[in-house]
Design a protein around this motif. Structure first.
Motif, mmCIF file in Angstrom:
data_model
loop_
_atom_site.group_PDB
_atom_site.id
_atom_site.type_symbol
_atom_site.label_atom_id
_atom_site.label_comp_id
_atom_site.label_asym_id
_atom_site.label_seq_id
_atom_site.Cartn_x
_atom_site.Cartn_y
_atom_site.Cartn_z
ATOM 1 N N ARG A 20 0.851 -1.190 0.000
ATOM 2 C CA ARG A 20 0.000 0.000 0.000
ATOM 3 C C ARG A 20 0.886 1.238 0.000
ATOM 4 N N HIS A 35 -2.048 6.591 5.408
ATOM 5 C CA HIS A 35 -2.535 5.742 4.317
ATOM 6 C C HIS A 35 -3.759 6.437 3.735
ATOM 7 N N HIS A 36 -3.663 6.848 2.487
ATOM 8 C CA HIS A 36 -4.743 7.609 1.837
ATOM 9 C C HIS A 36 -5.161 8.808 2.704
ATOM 10 N N THR A 40 -2.041 6.552 10.494
ATOM 11 C CA THR A 40 -2.022 5.173 10.968
ATOM 12 C C THR A 40 -1.169 5.062 12.229
ATOM 13 N N GLU A 102 -5.771 -0.636 9.984
ATOM 14 C CA GLU A 102 -7.169 -1.027 10.167
ATOM 15 C C GLU A 102 -8.034 0.204 10.432
ATOM 16 N N LYS A 105 -8.361 2.277 7.139
ATOM 17 C CA LYS A 105 -9.288 1.649 6.183
ATOM 18 C C LYS A 105 -10.735 1.799 6.644
ATOM 19 N N ASN A 106 -10.939 1.784 7.945
ATOM 20 C CA ASN A 106 -12.280 1.949 8.505
ATOM 21 C C ASN A 106 -12.823 3.353 8.272
ATOM 22 N N LEU A 108 -12.058 5.216 5.491
ATOM 23 C CA LEU A 108 -12.126 5.531 4.061
ATOM 24 C C LEU A 108 -13.557 5.430 3.540
#
Length: 108
Positions: A20, A35-36, A40, A102, A105-106, A108
């Motif tokens: 990633r 991340h994006h 994190t 995690e 991603k939650n 996004l």
């Protein structure tokens, strides 16, 4: 505040196994890895700063190396500090990164 560059280097090395894209940003007086555009994990002084989804906070707060991220004198929601005792090994660093990922991603 400054951050421990050796810890930041360990995180960078650990991030290589993740397929990633991560970016670095100065945050909270240290370095954070996003991340994006979602934080994190990071380094503040000698501690890791990790974003954690809400339902894992209570369990993690039971660990000796974990405490609330409270540099504003109030605990920040879904943020923890992890002392050096909690990330002695590369495997432990990986685990903290995975928790932070995690959370990202939650969101996004």
């Amino acid at each position: 505040m400054t951050c421990n560059q050796e810890i930041a280097k360990r995180i960078r090395e650990s991030l290589r196994v993740f397929p990633r894209d991560f970016t670095e940003k100065k945050m909270f007086g240290g370095i954070s890895f996003l991340h994006h555009r979602k934080m994190t994990v990071g380094v503040i002084k000698e501690d890791l700063a990790v974003r954690v989804i809400s339902n894992k906070m209570e369990g993690l707060m039971q660990l000796d190396a974990v405490r609330p991220m409270d540099f504003t004198k109030t605990a920040l929601k879904e943020f923890i500090y992890v002392s050096l005792e909690g990330f002695k090994t590369d495997e432990q660093v990986q685990n903290w990164i995975e928790l932070g990922l995690e959370h990202a991603k939650n969101k996004l």
